[in-house]
Design a protein around this motif. Sequence first.
Motif, PDB file in Angstrom:
ATOM      1  N   SER A 299      73.515  18.868  30.236  1.00 46.81           N
ATOM      2  CA  SER A 299      72.886  17.789  29.477  1.00 46.81           C
ATOM      3  C   SER A 299      72.317  18.328  28.164  1.00 46.81           C
ATOM      4  O   SER A 299      71.627  19.349  28.160  1.00 46.81           O
ATOM      5  CB  SER A 299      71.763  17.147  30.293  1.00 46.81           C
ATOM      6  OG  SER A 299      71.002  16.275  29.484  1.00 46.81           O
ATOM      7  N   PRO A 300      72.577  17.637  27.059  1.00 51.32           N
ATOM      8  CA  PRO A 300      71.973  18.048  25.784  1.00 51.32           C
ATOM      9  C   PRO A 300      70.523  17.598  25.661  1.00 51.32           C
ATOM     10  O   PRO A 300      69.833  17.981  24.715  1.00 51.32           O
ATOM     11  CB  PRO A 300      72.849  17.347  24.751  1.00 51.32           C
ATOM     12  CG  PRO A 300      73.322  16.105  25.455  1.00 51.32           C
ATOM     13  CD  PRO A 300      73.499  16.494  26.898  1.00 51.32           C
ATOM     14  N   ASP A 301      70.064  16.800  26.633  1.00 53.03           N
ATOM     15  CA  ASP A 301      68.738  16.191  26.541  1.00 53.03           C
ATOM     16  C   ASP A 301      67.706  16.805  27.483  1.00 53.03           C
ATOM     17  O   ASP A 301      66.509  16.547  27.336  1.00 53.03           O
ATOM     18  CB  ASP A 301      68.833  14.681  26.847  1.00 53.03           C
ATOM     19  CG  ASP A 301      69.843  13.979  25.960  1.00 53.03           C
ATOM     20  OD1 ASP A 301      69.896  14.297  24.754  1.00 53.03           O
ATOM     21  OD2 ASP A 301      70.594  13.123  26.480  1.00 53.03           O
ATOM     22  N   ILE A 302      68.159  17.577  28.460  1.00 55.55           N
ATOM     23  CA  ILE A 302      67.240  18.123  29.463  1.00 55.55           C
ATOM     24  C   ILE A 302      67.079  19.620  29.241  1.00 55.55           C
ATOM     25  O   ILE A 302      68.016  20.387  29.465  1.00 55.55           O
ATOM     26  CB  ILE A 302      67.749  17.861  30.896  1.00 55.55           C
ATOM     27  CG1 ILE A 302      67.971  16.366  31.118  1.00 55.55           C
ATOM     28  CG2 ILE A 302      66.768  18.423  31.924  1.00 55.55           C
ATOM     29  CD1 ILE A 302      68.597  16.034  32.459  1.00 55.55           C
ATOM     30  N   PRO A 303      65.915  20.066  28.783  1.00 57.62           N
ATOM     31  CA  PRO A 303      65.727  21.501  28.563  1.00 57.62           C
ATOM     32  C   PRO A 303      65.581  22.241  29.891  1.00 57.62           C
ATOM     33  O   PRO A 303      65.190  21.660  30.905  1.00 57.62           O
ATOM     34  CB  PRO A 303      64.423  21.561  27.753  1.00 57.62           C
ATOM     35  CG  PRO A 303      63.671  20.338  28.179  1.00 57.62           C
ATOM     36  CD  PRO A 303      64.710  19.285  28.453  1.00 57.62           C
ATOM     37  N   THR A 304      65.904  23.531  29.884  1.00 59.77           N
ATOM     38  CA  THR A 304      65.675  24.341  31.080  1.00 59.77           C
ATOM     39  C   THR A 304      64.176  24.564  31.252  1.00 59.77           C
ATOM     40  O   THR A 304      63.406  24.537  30.280  1.00 59.77           O
ATOM     41  CB  THR A 304      66.372  25.705  30.960  1.00 59.77           C
ATOM     42  OG1 THR A 304      65.877  26.390  29.803  1.00 59.77           O
ATOM     43  CG2 THR A 304      67.878  25.535  30.821  1.00 59.77           C
TER      44      THR A 304
ATOM     45  N   CYS B  76      73.786  22.090  40.193  1.00 59.34           N
ATOM     46  CA  CYS B  76      72.745  22.924  39.588  1.00 59.34           C
ATOM     47  C   CYS B  76      71.862  22.053  38.703  1.00 59.34           C
ATOM     48  O   CYS B  76      71.425  22.463  37.619  1.00 59.34           O
ATOM     49  CB  CYS B  76      73.364  24.066  38.786  1.00 59.34           C
ATOM     50  SG  CYS B  76      74.319  25.233  39.765  1.00 59.34           S
ATOM     51  N   SER B  77      71.621  20.826  39.173  1.00 58.08           N
ATOM     52  CA  SER B  77      70.904  19.828  38.373  1.00 58.08           C
ATOM     53  C   SER B  77      69.394  19.887  38.532  1.00 58.08           C
ATOM     54  O   SER B  77      68.690  18.972  38.115  1.00 58.08           O
ATOM     55  CB  SER B  77      71.406  18.421  38.724  1.00 58.08           C
ATOM     56  OG  SER B  77      71.157  18.117  40.090  1.00 58.08           O
ATOM     57  N   GLY B  78      68.876  20.945  39.146  1.00 56.12           N
ATOM     58  CA  GLY B  78      67.437  21.106  39.268  1.00 56.12           C
ATOM     59  C   GLY B  78      66.842  20.259  40.371  1.00 56.12           C
ATOM     60  O   GLY B  78      67.528  19.827  41.298  1.00 56.12           O
ATOM     61  N   PHE B  79      65.527  20.024  40.274  1.00 57.35           N
ATOM     62  CA  PHE B  79      64.835  19.262  41.309  1.00 57.35           C
ATOM     63  C   PHE B  79      65.458  17.882  41.548  1.00 57.35           C
ATOM     64  O   PHE B  79      65.347  17.315  42.629  1.00 57.35           O
ATOM     65  CB  PHE B  79      63.363  19.081  40.932  1.00 57.35           C
ATOM     66  CG  PHE B  79      62.538  20.338  41.064  1.00 57.35           C
ATOM     67  CD1 PHE B  79      62.596  21.118  42.199  1.00 57.35           C
ATOM     68  CD2 PHE B  79      61.689  20.728  40.029  1.00 57.35           C
ATOM     69  CE1 PHE B  79      61.828  22.265  42.325  1.00 57.35           C
ATOM     70  CE2 PHE B  79      60.916  21.877  40.145  1.00 57.35           C
ATOM     71  CZ  PHE B  79      60.988  22.646  41.299  1.00 57.35           C
TER      72      PHE B  79
ATOM     73  N   GLY C  76      74.992  20.929  35.573  1.00 56.41           N
ATOM     74  CA  GLY C  76      73.718  21.547  35.257  1.00 56.41           C
ATOM     75  C   GLY C  76      73.897  22.981  34.784  1.00 56.41           C
ATOM     76  O   GLY C  76      74.724  23.730  35.319  1.00 56.41           O
ATOM     77  N   GLY C  77      73.124  23.365  33.777  1.00 58.08           N
ATOM     78  CA  GLY C  77      73.190  24.718  33.238  1.00 58.08           C
ATOM     79  C   GLY C  77      72.035  25.566  33.709  1.00 58.08           C
ATOM     80  O   GLY C  77      71.819  25.718  34.909  1.00 58.08           O
ATOM     81  N   GLY C  78      71.257  26.081  32.768  1.00 54.34           N
ATOM     82  CA  GLY C  78      70.152  26.954  33.135  1.00 54.34           C
ATOM     83  C   GLY C  78      70.658  28.226  33.798  1.00 54.34           C
ATOM     84  O   GLY C  78      71.856  28.510  33.846  1.00 54.34           O
TER      85      GLY C  78
ATOM     86  N   LEU D 229      74.848  31.348  35.744  1.00 57.20           N
ATOM     87  CA  LEU D 229      75.089  32.532  36.558  1.00 57.20           C
ATOM     88  C   LEU D 229      76.195  32.249  37.578  1.00 57.20           C
ATOM     89  O   LEU D 229      77.090  33.075  37.798  1.00 57.20           O
ATOM     90  CB  LEU D 229      73.798  32.952  37.263  1.00 57.20           C
ATOM     91  CG  LEU D 229      73.695  34.397  37.758  1.00 57.20           C
ATOM     92  CD1 LEU D 229      73.955  35.389  36.639  1.00 57.20           C
ATOM     93  CD2 LEU D 229      72.323  34.638  38.369  1.00 57.20           C
ATOM     94  N   THR D 230      76.136  31.065  38.183  1.00 56.32           N
ATOM     95  CA  THR D 230      77.172  30.678  39.138  1.00 56.32           C
ATOM     96  C   THR D 230      78.518  30.524  38.448  1.00 56.32           C
ATOM     97  O   THR D 230      79.556  30.970  38.959  1.00 56.32           O
ATOM     98  CB  THR D 230      76.785  29.369  39.844  1.00 56.32           C
ATOM     99  OG1 THR D 230      75.514  29.527  40.485  1.00 56.32           O
ATOM    100  CG2 THR D 230      77.820  28.980  40.879  1.00 56.32           C
ATOM    101  N   ALA D 231      78.524  29.899  37.287  1.00 56.62           N
ATOM    102  CA  ALA D 231      79.773  29.717  36.544  1.00 56.62           C
ATOM    103  C   ALA D 231      80.405  31.061  36.196  1.00 56.62           C
ATOM    104  O   ALA D 231      81.628  31.245  36.331  1.00 56.62           O
ATOM    105  CB  ALA D 231      79.511  28.913  35.273  1.00 56.62           C
ATOM    106  N   ALA D 232      79.584  31.998  35.754  1.00 54.10           N
ATOM    107  CA  ALA D 232      80.105  33.308  35.376  1.00 54.10           C
ATOM    108  C   ALA D 232      80.683  34.038  36.590  1.00 54.10           C
ATOM    109  O   ALA D 232      81.764  34.641  36.521  1.00 54.10           O
ATOM    110  CB  ALA D 232      79.000  34.133  34.727  1.00 54.10           C
TER     111      ALA D 232
END
Length: 548
Positions: A50-55, A249-252, A13-15, A20-23
């Motif tokens: 994911s290229p399909d799930i927007p933040t 970090c995959s959100g809800f 998961g990004g966002g 922030l965690t990755a950095a």
Amino acid sequence: MSNQLTEQVVIVGGGTAGWLTAAKLAKHLHTSQPANSSQPKAVQVTLIESPDIPTIGVGEGTWPTMRKTLMDLGINESEFMAYCQATFKQGTQFIHWRQEPLASQSENSFDNTLNNTFDNSFDNSNQYFHMFSSALDPADFNLSPYWLAGVAGNDMPFADAVSAQASVCRNGLAPKKIIQRQYDGALNYAYHLDAGKFANFLMTFATEKLGVKLVRANVVSVNQNEQGDIASVVLDSSETIAGDLFVDCSGFKSLLLGEALGVEFVSVDNTLLTDSAVAIQVPYDNEQEAIACHTKSTAQNAGWVWDIGLYNRRGTGFVYSSNHISDDEAEQCLRDYLGERSNKAITQLSAKKLSMNVGYRKQHWHRNCVAIGLSAAFVEPLEASAIFLIEAAGNMLVDMFPADRAAMDYCSRRFNDSLLKRWRKTIDFIKLHYLLSQRQTSFWKDNRMDSTIPESLKERVEHWRFNPVSKYDFDNVFEPFPQESYHYVLYGMGLRHIDSDNNRVPGDLNYAQQSFQEIQKFTEHLLKTLPDHRALLTKVYQYGFQAV
């Protein structure tokens, strides 16, 4: 398993949470250093996005801790601000939270008890500030008892008595000058920012400067080993990525901690009643329109509206309870709010509906998986705690990073104990705002029902009815909201001590009088010398601050 070194960290998961965690991890773990370096062996950090799930993209408020985070990562403040259309944030202004223009006595038992302790000599605007700066740290010298006794002046609002920042915000001024170095300021500050752009900025920085590996794909399954740890994740590209430590970090959705490892979610919807939000981005009427240097939070019948000024637009939203207002009514409530404050065709602006899972996982770190961000916990955005708690979790993970699998069980116990305490304290602090309100619609009355108030908060507020807030009310160095934050909210909402014997002024009265006078002189100085907020931002975007 005890000899298995932690060499591969996989973040799903990004966002803001993921990047922030990755950095933070990559900076601390020397991910970018060459393999033949004489430095400690690097740990590879891989982020799967994911290229399909927007933040979600509406977490636009931060705390002053973000300045240290960005500085520690080596990020140029001016470049970050220009890319993210970021502005300065000096606190929050709460509007109409104390009461409606014509408030009636509540029938709720706990509410009746509290009503006797309120000062109802509200100013006409019915508003107060929760600032980032106080002239004195109350742990060193607590000015609140002297303010309560009228030493600062009977008509002086608490925020104005103890800080110059409220006046600076009212006058639309920035907390620093262009000649100051980046991350320095005349006053403490955080940022308002475009959350989507912030995630992109961090992604570029983390991959290009810190060595984080980005994989764009969807996770379709999770493999566990015989002990129950996560061994790898399978992607829709048919690739399998193995790791030693996984960060969810995959959100809800909580794909790893919740779905794969089955860690239970604890809902707090019986305490925090807001479960939905609708957001609208609003363009400025012109390029010279003033930009607020603080978050505006305006109470409504079934919730509250946030209003945040970025450089190129305003971010607005209505946080509400779906049990007290329909989605369509909530959207109209937000549009009505905007219609009073803008010449734009409000009906033409698109709205984004958000559902909120308010609560937390029973464990944030289980086996070899750590959840950070929405996958771990979420409470409504009233005090912009989400990004701060992402920072806090990332900092603790970095500081306690386990060298091998044998260290993880100890680290997880300490991590869970600390983070769960912080989230519970955050829930109490947010609930405090609702508890102290005297608004009379069903939403606000329900928020004051005894059954919705945590015992830990009820005990504190009962004590504060007769006693000033003390540093001894806070037992943890990692309290998310310090003593002065409680001062701003309690006294901003009008809570007063009803026992005059306990309002005696302790300590050095002369020092308190002198401090109040010096704060007013400092306020006058800043009002004459600090620049207009928008004007400074324009210069910062063009020229930048001095390098540290």
